[in-house]
Scaffold this motif. Sequence first.
Motif, mmCIF file in Angstrom:
data_model
loop_
_atom_site.group_PDB
_atom_site.id
_atom_site.type_symbol
_atom_site.label_atom_id
_atom_site.label_comp_id
_atom_site.label_asym_id
_atom_site.label_seq_id
_atom_site.Cartn_x
_atom_site.Cartn_y
_atom_site.Cartn_z
ATOM 1 N N THR A 111 0.853 -1.192 0.000
ATOM 2 C CA THR A 111 0.000 0.000 0.000
ATOM 3 C C THR A 111 0.887 1.240 0.000
ATOM 4 O OG1 THR A 111 -1.605 -1.206 1.302
ATOM 5 C CG2 THR A 111 -1.908 1.152 1.178
ATOM 6 N N ASN A 112 0.529 2.233 -0.798
ATOM 7 C CA ASN A 112 1.345 3.445 -0.881
ATOM 8 C C ASN A 112 0.472 4.679 -0.876
ATOM 9 O OD1 ASN A 112 2.535 5.652 -2.945
ATOM 10 N ND2 ASN A 112 4.188 4.715 -1.774
ATOM 11 N N GLN A 113 0.871 5.686 -0.076
ATOM 12 C CA GLN A 113 0.152 6.968 -0.044
ATOM 13 C C GLN A 113 1.129 8.115 -0.273
ATOM 14 O OE1 GLN A 113 -2.099 5.863 3.797
ATOM 15 N NE2 GLN A 113 -3.531 7.191 2.734
ATOM 16 N N PHE A 114 2.099 7.875 -1.126
ATOM 17 C CA PHE A 114 3.134 8.884 -1.356
ATOM 18 C C PHE A 114 2.619 10.055 -2.189
ATOM 19 C CE2 PHE A 114 7.282 10.563 -1.618
ATOM 20 C CZ PHE A 114 7.495 10.987 -2.915
ATOM 21 N N PHE A 115 1.817 9.740 -3.202
ATOM 22 C CA PHE A 115 1.356 10.777 -4.120
ATOM 23 C C PHE A 115 0.147 11.502 -3.523
ATOM 24 C CE2 PHE A 115 4.235 9.463 -7.294
ATOM 25 C CZ PHE A 115 4.296 8.084 -7.226
ATOM 26 N N PRO A 116 0.167 12.816 -3.492
ATOM 27 C CA PRO A 116 -0.927 13.567 -2.848
ATOM 28 C C PRO A 116 -2.292 13.202 -3.412
ATOM 29 C CG PRO A 116 0.877 15.045 -3.414
ATOM 30 C CD PRO A 116 1.197 13.721 -4.035
#
Lengths: 114, 599
Positions: free
Chosen positions: B337-342
């Motif tokens: 899971t990734n939430q790096f990009f706004p």
Amino acid sequence: MGVINYRPLEKLNLTLSGSYTASDGGMDALSDYSTLCSQLADMVSYSYDLHTVHTYSDLDITQKELALQAAYHLDDNFTLGAGISYLRYDDGEPYLYDGSGDAYYVSIGMSYTP
Amino acid sequence: MFYKNGHYGKRKRGLTMICKKILPKIVFLTFMCGLSFYSWAEDGEDPVYDLKIDVGYHYADDDESISKVGEYNILDHTSSGPDMNISGRAQKNDLFLDFHSRYYHNDDFDGGIKGDYKRIIEEDFSYSSFEHFLDHDNMSNLCGKTGAVVVNHEDFNAGKDYIIRRSEEKSDTTINLPFSPGTDVHFSYRRQKREGHRQAMTLSHCGTCHVTSNAREINEETEDYKAGFTKKFSIFTMVYDYFHREFTENGAPPTNTYDDPTHPGGSGDIFDDRIQYGDATLVYDLVPSMKKDMHTAKLNASLPANTNFFASYVFSNTENKDADLETDTSTATIKVTNQFFPGWRLSGHFKYQDIDNDDVFVDIIEPVSTAGLNSGYTWYLHNPALDYDSFDPDYIRESALSREVTTLGFDARYQLLKKTFLIFGYERETVDRKDYAVTDDGDTESTTDTCKLSMTTRPCRGVKLRLGYQLADTDNPFNLVNGACESSFIADNGGAFNGTQYWERQNERIADLSNQPTLAQEISGDMTWSALRNFSVTANYRFIDKENDETDVSDWQSQSHIPSISITYVPQPMIDFNVSYVFDRTKTETLANIPVFDG
């Protein structure tokens, strides 16, 4: 489903609760019974009547519950309690056997909190 | 009333039975509470506690049938008697206790205790017992006659109440190691027992269709043991668990005297070579003992750039101890899971599962015919004077459960506005069966592609809205190849005893049967409106459309409309109402296949 709490006196608390559930279901009749029955009669020489097959799974159930609870606080530690509950299950489309019935439940007791 | 060992008797009541069932548990609770209070007496800090004790008496009675209105409650007249509730909690220094106990009847009680000492030892123990009232099928529809063919029934326990008493004890213990922060070891134990009787039916063939019913004794015990540890270090969290289960049915299976399969038209014992269960007293409704072992390992890592990694591996072995058959299952899962990009939350998942189920050699009992054209021979190795087609009925049952399942998918959530989110997902699942074909050409693989799109939003104050759409497309779903509808063919003369056999007619079937769709679509919407503090409405609508157009002859389609609404209204602090309504209309168009049993 509903619950009502009522305090007619400072030391007396009444709770009335009830619920009503109705379930109703059924199937539409299958198409072209006459052709189906005559085909079966030709195949196995037996006379089958399938006109009521779609009614075997009919559902008509109602359930009711009603309860009244009373609590009287004698003092800070002791409370007298009493209650009565009534439950009813009705099967309006029984198949093979009827599961309809009712029950009631009466209780009295005392509660202690130090 | 209850029925045991051939006698009807009243439920035993009174102090003796209460002591047997409940007293040990009260003693345990009292000991735990006493121990805790004793330790508190050692120093000067006052304990903080609350306690509530309820004692009373209840009277119950019923009318007509009790099986539905009191399905999970003991409401018949014999349940009248004393009842008791005890609950409380206490805390002193580093010891915390929370306990409760309820007694209604010697077969209906529950309780538990939770304890926590210095956050080092955590214990949660609970027990419960209740009765489940089962149905008793009186088989009144199994009564008919057409020509010489008769259908009838016999209930050897007519009027008996079928009741199962279910009891369970659970204990979960966690020890957080003070000398190794982030590490704990945990142990769990669970025992479930089911005791009583249920209905068991069986059928004698050919002489008549004679359905019989006996009471099947239930005395099941399931024991679970689980032990494991959790270790947190740096950015990683690792978990390992070992699980063991034993299941045993100690209740004796029922026996039935099966009818002699005599020809109903008066031709004698000409069916003996074709009926396995006939003219003998045999057991039926056997329940095997089972055991299961399972190893689970999990790893979670909090990686840079707002990324989370999760992986797990599970291996389990399940064994039928009576038949010496085993099933091995291995499952590996990865999720990132990734939430790096706004505004974006991205995730991908992969799963591989391998199930290997033992094959079974089925040794068919082959009785010898005692009358008729095949007298003295079995059906397979028949009289040489008869020229009907036969085959060795013994076979190896290869399992349809054995398979490899591969799943790959991703989900994306995008924050369109402050309170509006778009969600998109895709998943492909491939099921490759090792020993089962789902098409006439021998294909063993089913593939499903699923796409989903949804939106959640709060368009204004007090309103929450969700809309969703999902589509699943399946190639070669699970299918019974050539399961129904024999094609036209010319039967050999000679009748059932020297002509075309039933298995040859079955081989001429051409219609595939499957309840799995090749295309499934779903539209759903939810709305919650809670503009007022004391009034809220939740409405929901689902439309489901499924179809299968890959069968031969038996294509089908089904559409469902399911609206529902729920209203909560609290006019005053002491009064609240809740009303809900659900409607379901399902229309199915399909080929109706009616099996006709004639001999």
